[in-house]
Design a protein around this motif. Structure first.
Motif, PDB file in Angstrom:
ATOM      1  N   GLN A  82       1.276  -1.424  -0.067  1.00 40.15           N
ATOM      2  CA  GLN A  82      -0.249   0.083   0.246  1.00 40.15           C
ATOM      3  C   GLN A  82       0.882   1.192  -0.261  1.00 40.15           C
ATOM      4  OE1 GLN A  82      -2.787  -0.075   3.142  1.00 40.15           O
ATOM      5  NE2 GLN A  82      -3.342   1.717   1.949  1.00 40.15           N
ATOM      6  N   VAL A  83       1.973   1.181   0.348  1.00 42.09           N
ATOM      7  CA  VAL A  83       2.675   2.723   0.957  1.00 42.09           C
ATOM      8  C   VAL A  83       3.501   2.188  -0.882  1.00 42.09           C
ATOM      9  CG1 VAL A  83       5.009   3.160   1.426  1.00 42.09           C
ATOM     10  CG2 VAL A  83       3.925   2.613   2.725  1.00 42.09           C
ATOM     11  N   ALA A  84       3.828   1.135  -1.964  1.00 38.34           N
ATOM     12  CA  ALA A  84       4.233   1.396  -3.253  1.00 38.34           C
ATOM     13  C   ALA A  84       3.390   2.210  -3.964  1.00 38.34           C
ATOM     14  CB  ALA A  84       4.386   0.293  -3.417  1.00 38.34           C
ATOM     15  N   VAL A  85       2.377   1.904  -3.824  1.00 46.72           N
ATOM     16  CA  VAL A  85       0.445   2.225  -4.245  1.00 46.72           C
ATOM     17  C   VAL A  85       0.674   3.572  -4.468  1.00 46.72           C
ATOM     18  CG1 VAL A  85      -1.820   2.300  -4.788  1.00 46.72           C
ATOM     19  CG2 VAL A  85      -0.372   0.365  -4.694  1.00 46.72           C
ATOM     20  N   GLY A  86       0.792   4.283  -2.970  1.00 52.35           N
ATOM     21  CA  GLY A  86       0.534   5.734  -2.321  1.00 52.35           C
ATOM     22  C   GLY A  86       2.396   6.707  -3.442  1.00 52.35           C
ATOM     23  N   VAL A  87       2.532   5.697  -2.999  1.00 53.63           N
ATOM     24  CA  VAL A  87       4.163   6.573  -3.727  1.00 53.63           C
ATOM     25  C   VAL A  87       3.999   6.885  -5.089  1.00 53.63           C
ATOM     26  CG1 VAL A  87       6.562   6.562  -3.618  1.00 53.63           C
ATOM     27  CG2 VAL A  87       5.689   5.770  -1.873  1.00 53.63           C
ATOM     28  N   VAL A  88       3.569   5.727  -6.097  1.00 55.90           N
ATOM     29  CA  VAL A  88       3.376   6.301  -7.257  1.00 55.90           C
ATOM     30  C   VAL A  88       2.241   6.625  -7.604  1.00 55.90           C
ATOM     31  CG1 VAL A  88       2.249   4.625  -9.626  1.00 55.90           C
ATOM     32  CG2 VAL A  88       4.010   3.392  -7.333  1.00 55.90           C
ATOM     33  N   LYS A  89       1.397   6.736  -7.060  1.00 54.89           N
ATOM     34  CA  LYS A  89       0.176   7.869  -7.175  1.00 54.89           C
ATOM     35  C   LYS A  89       0.482   9.501  -7.245  1.00 54.89           C
ATOM     36  CE  LYS A  89      -4.385   6.958  -5.981  1.00 54.89           C
ATOM     37  NZ  LYS A  89      -5.400   6.684  -5.699  1.00 54.89           N
ATOM     38  N   LEU A  90       1.226   9.491  -6.002  1.00 54.91           N
ATOM     39  CA  LEU A  90       2.066  10.907  -5.586  1.00 54.91           C
ATOM     40  C   LEU A  90       2.840  11.062  -6.467  1.00 54.91           C
ATOM     41  CD1 LEU A  90       1.488  12.525  -3.340  1.00 54.91           C
ATOM     42  CD2 LEU A  90       3.855  11.837  -2.286  1.00 54.91           C
ATOM     43  N   ALA A  91       3.511   9.879  -7.148  1.00 54.64           N
ATOM     44  CA  ALA A  91       4.715  10.088  -8.513  1.00 54.64           C
ATOM     45  C   ALA A  91       3.480  10.992  -9.832  1.00 54.64           C
ATOM     46  CB  ALA A  91       5.593   9.188  -8.173  1.00 54.64           C
ATOM     47  N   TRP A  92       2.496  10.414  -9.750  1.00 50.99           N
ATOM     48  CA  TRP A  92       2.305  10.772 -11.417  1.00 50.99           C
ATOM     49  C   TRP A  92       1.553  12.151 -10.967  1.00 50.99           C
ATOM     50  CZ3 TRP A  92       3.690   9.275 -15.601  1.00 50.99           C
ATOM     51  CH2 TRP A  92       4.024   8.344 -15.878  1.00 50.99           C
ATOM     52  N   GLY A  93       1.723  12.882  -9.870  1.00 52.57           N
ATOM     53  CA  GLY A  93       0.592  13.905  -9.663  1.00 52.57           C
ATOM     54  C   GLY A  93      -0.413  14.085  -8.525  1.00 52.57           C
ATOM     55  N   GLY A  94      -1.008  12.958  -8.015  1.00 56.88           N
ATOM     56  CA  GLY A  94      -2.453  12.408  -7.437  1.00 56.88           C
ATOM     57  C   GLY A  94      -1.953  12.752  -5.793  1.00 56.88           C
ATOM     58  N   ALA A  95      -3.268  12.802  -5.427  1.00 56.83           N
ATOM     59  CA  ALA A  95      -3.005  13.679  -3.722  1.00 56.83           C
ATOM     60  C   ALA A  95      -2.582  13.102  -2.884  1.00 56.83           C
ATOM     61  CB  ALA A  95      -4.038  14.280  -3.798  1.00 56.83           C
TER      62      ALA A  95
END
Length: 548
Positions: free
Chosen positions: A433-446
């Motif tokens: 879940q940490v990895a998914v959150g980091v990927v979403k953040l990296a792509w510009g997600g909040a």
């Protein structure tokens, strides 16, 4: 009296492993910033001779494809690469040109840089976007020197075109490709200028270590998960034949030409403050003072507004105009009149971990403990399948117990094993879940509320401690049963009272009763499973689970 010393010994071993494998990390200084001289990102030049300066959109653009073959010298592998060439319709004379260089992933000539390449071509540049040169490599084994030579082939192609000025060919590099551009500029001194989008200035080990540590914090991951970053990026990748992680990118030659650097204020992947400082320092060492830095509000790592995972995400406001105006000024040899550093204040939350380095001993231990856990888990699964088949046969034939566990050890083993594996699943789920959150953040997600990625770590710590206590109770119970069977006593022949035949018979009878299980399969299943579960606890210890 028996279980407590066993628990103390086991928890002592696991805690020691967690502390020994801890990698020190200094996040200071935090909250660094570079104040820009103006919020206006526009770029303009002194033009005393009134040279015509074309603007974005002045020309229509035509496209065509060409192909060439790039060879990876280290392996001899070849890749047929497509080039998408865009040219301004109606532009006369020898034109400037730009070669685009891919960031991470597997971009092609047709699905990459479409809007920015079209913008530059509509300004009067011939542009080339090629398939990313990857051969048979992966993200971990990427061949940066060979990639640089592939891009150099595209540069040479442009220089050989009748409508291109061979002295006015530049590059447009983004993210990962700024490691490649360092090699390209070292071997080709005729590159005229470069546009760098979110450049990764430091080595991959330090750049990616910074990225992971910062993003783990931004998504709200428990500090325990953040400690995983320190151990992971201390891996000695050379043991696996991977040499990319410590390549030398801090070269003055990489910034010896006119350079335009663009950042986005929402970029969570790039160390912008230290990156800016290093670029300016290296450029000045090379005698180059022609460096322009722009930081665009709201823009992400690829200068887009919003989530890059969604199609059609626009570029940052004014970036296309600023970038094309700068390029036009450079190829016309004009003097820039606007501020060199402008836009949003440049910020950086933590320091780049430049003290990170390869730790061979830590890496070898990591491989050993993970391999042991995997092998014993596989062996345990195989034995469990055999035991299940054996039990089914015994049930069908009504032959009694197939494993013959005594004193409830079978049920206890099943319960403790299930608890340990559930803890492992929770650990993997939390990290995932940490990895998914980091990927979403990296792509510009909040960022989303932390939730599981915060509370799962202390829960795993508590459950792991309870599991250790449970195992100590099992081992204590084994010792107790063995004592009652007389298996822990040493018979002193010839000394003291001689035992009668009846007493000898009773002792033999007690010793014959099973302590653990009456069958070899049951005993083997218990021992192998116990070792597998302890190896899992050692894996937890390696990643810092027993640092309280």
């Amino acid at each position: 009296m028996v279980s407590l010393p066993i628990f103390i010994m086991m928890i002592g071993i696991l805690t020691s492993v967690s502390h020994i494998t801890t990698v020190p990390w200094n996040n200071e200084p935090t909250n660094q910033s570079v104040a820009t001289l103006t919020s206006d990102t526009s770029v303009s030049f002194s033009n005393p001779n009134q040279v015509h300066l074309s603007k974005k959109g002045d020309y229509k653009v035509k496209e065509h494809h060409e192909w060439f073959t790039a060879t990876q010298e280290s392996t001899g592998d070849k890749q047929r690469i497509s080039m998408l060439i865009r040219e301004p319709v109606g532009a006369s004379g020898k034109l400037p040109a730009v070669v685009f260089m891919h960031g991470a992933g597997y971009g092609t000539s047709d699905n990459s840089f479409g809007d920015v390449a079209n913008d530059l071509s509509s300004t009067g540049f011939v542009t080339v976007v090629i398939d990313k040169p990857v051969w048979n490599t992966s993200d971990l084994t990427r061949d940066y020197p060979a990639s640089a030579k592939a891009y150099e082939q595209a540069v040479q192609y442009l220089r050989e075109q009748d409508n291109v000025n061979p002295d006015k060919v530049g590059i447009y590099a983004t993210s990962e490709s700024t490691w490649i551009s360092a090699y390209l500029l070292e071997q080709d001194k005729k590159i005229a200028f470069q546009i760098l989008l979110s450049p990764m200035v430091n080595s991959p080990r330090h750049s990616l270590g910074f990225l992971a540590a910062q993003d783990f914090a931004l998504v709200g991951a428990n500090p325990g998960y953040q400690s995983i970053v320190r151990r992971l990026f201390s891996t000695d990748a050379a043991l696996f034949g991977l040499n990319n992680i410590d390549i030398d990118t801090m070269k003055a030659s990489a910034y010896a030409i006119p350079t335009f650097v663009a950042y986005g204020s929402k970029d969570v992947m790039t160390a912008q403050v230290e990156g800016t400082q290093e670029i300016l320092k290296l450029a000045h060492q090379a005698g180059n003072w022609n460096v322009t830095v722009r930081n665009y509000p709201v823009a992400n790592h690829v200068l887009r507004l919003g989530d890059e995972a969604e199609s059609g995400t626009p570029l940052a406001d004014h970036y296309p105009e600023d970038m094309t105006n700068w390029a036009v000024g450079q190829v016309n040899d004009l003097t820039q009149t606007t501020e060199r550093v402008a836009g949003e204040t440049i910020r950086q939350s933590i320091a780049v971990p430049t003290d990170l380095h390869a730790r061979p001993t830590l890496t070898i231990y990591m491989i050993g403990v993970h391999a042991a856990a995997l092998l014993f888990m596989l062996a345990s699964i195989v034995l469990s399948i055999i035991a299940l088949v054996s039990k089914v046969k015994c049930m069908i034939k009504r032959k009694g117990r197939s494993l013959g566990f005594a004193h409830g050890f079978g049920g206890i083993l099943l319960m403790i094993t299930g608890t340990t594996l559930a803890t492992l699943v929770l650990f993997i789920s939390g990290l995932g879940q940490v990895a998914v959150g980091v990927v979403k953040l990296a792509w510009g997600g909040a960022p989303e509320p932390a939730g599981m990625i915060y509370w799962s770590w202390p829960v795993i710590q508590i459950v792991s401690t309870l599991v250790v206590w449970a195992w100590s109770r099992i081992f204590g119970r084994l010792f107790e049963v063995a004592s009652l069977r007389g298996l822990t006593k040493v018979h002193q022949g010839g000394k003291g009272k001689e035992l009668s035949a009846e007493e000898e018979s009773m002792i033999r009878e007690q010793k014959a009763k099973p302590v653990l299980a009456s069958t070899r399969l049951g005993r083997a299943l218990f021992v192998v499973t116990a070792i597998a579960m302890f190896c899992i606890l050692l894996v937890f210890a390696f990643w810092g689970m027993f640092v309280y």
